[in-house]
Design an enzyme around this catalytic site. Structure first.
Site, PDB file in Angstrom:
ATOM      1  N   CYS A  45       0.835  -1.211   0.000  1.00 48.43           N
ATOM      2  CA  CYS A  45       0.000   0.000   0.000  1.00 48.43           C
ATOM      3  C   CYS A  45       0.867   1.259   0.000  1.00 48.43           C
ATOM      4  O   CYS A  45       0.546   2.256  -0.663  1.00 48.43           O
ATOM      5  CB  CYS A  45      -0.898   0.038   1.233  1.00 48.43           C
TER       6      CYS A  45
HETATM    7  C1  BEZ Z   1       0.596  -4.663   1.911  1.00 48.94           C
HETATM    8  O1  BEZ Z   1       0.137  -3.548   1.611  1.00 48.94           O
HETATM    9  O2  BEZ Z   1       1.786  -4.891   1.842  1.00 48.94           O
HETATM   10  C2  BEZ Z   1      -0.329  -5.752   2.334  1.00 48.94           C
HETATM   11  C3  BEZ Z   1      -1.481  -5.469   3.022  1.00 48.94           C
HETATM   12  C4  BEZ Z   1      -2.314  -6.515   3.419  1.00 48.94           C
HETATM   13  C5  BEZ Z   1      -1.982  -7.829   3.097  1.00 48.94           C
HETATM   14  C6  BEZ Z   1      -0.832  -8.096   2.368  1.00 48.94           C
HETATM   15  C7  BEZ Z   1       0.005  -7.050   1.988  1.00 48.94           C
END
Ligand code: BEZ
Length: 211
Positions: A45
């Site tokens: 994200c």
């Molecule tokens: C991420 O943004 O890295 C992420 C968020 C939730 C689950 C897996 C990855």
């Protein structure tokens, strides 16, 4: 509720990092790139938020306003944005919806319960100035989106509206475009005076002005 192409994007009121919004008022006469995230302070994200911010000139040139959503609070978003700016070398200014109670995520079908009941998957809605949903995409939590494709599809949608054309597989700006089957050859003579190549009666390609 599932939101489909052609639907009017559901309106909502929400707190964001830039203050409270009425979504439809906020859209105004712009296109919108509305995209959700599972959570703040997560690696994928963080890169997506940074990339969107880095592309702000590209969005603005297309009259597109980005707006993110994550299922955390405004305070958490604001602290996270400091990290995004720091790690992604940018200054993020677009709003991020604070959707701790999942109200907007549920409204937009961003919660996929077999994946998570508390965090949104990576949804994309491209919305036009008439508030109509023009594209939806859904990515899993562990795969970051391709932002070149986001820009490409906005270009394809806007060119399609302007020139009454469709775009072929892997179209890139400047490439040949397709005359939709809904336009007869008679009509095409007026709309495409430059002519076209007829590969099949249903497969006609032409060039249009792509300034
Ligand atoms: C991420 O943004 O890295 C992420 C968020 C939730 C689950 C897996 C990855």
């Amino acid at each position: 509720m599932s939101i489909r192409i052609g639907d009017i994007a559901p309106n909502f009121h929400a707190e964001t990092t830039n203050g409270p919004i009425d979504f439809h008022d906020w859209i105004g006469s712009s296109w919108v790139f509305f995209f959700s995230h599972p959570a703040d302070f997560t690696p994928v994200c963080t890169t997506e938020m940074g990339r969107t911010s880095q592309l702000s000139d590209q969005f603005e040139a297309r009259n597109v306003k980005p707006i993110g959503l994550s299922t955390d609070t405004v305070e958490e978003h604001k602290t996270w944005v400091l990290d995004v700016n720091d790690t992604q070398n940018t200054t993020l200014t677009f709003p991020i919806v604070a959707d701790k109670d999942l109200k907007v995520s549920e409204l937009y079908g961003m919660i996929h319960p077999n994946e998570s009941t508390t965090a949104a998957v990576r949804s994309v809605f491209i919305i036009d100035p008439d508030k109509k949903v023009r594209l939806t995409l859904t990515y899993p939590m562990n795969v970051g989106r391709n932002f070149d494709e986001i820009i490409r599809v906005i270009d394809a949608l806007q060119l399609g509206d302007a020139e009454k054309i469709a775009t072929p597989a892997d179209w890139r700006p400047g490439g040949k475009v397709i005359i939709p089957p809904s336009i007869s050859n008679e009509q095409a003579k007026d709309i495409f005076p430059q002519g076209w190549d007829e590969i099949r009666p249903y497969l006609r390609v032409t060039d249009v002005n792509q300034a």
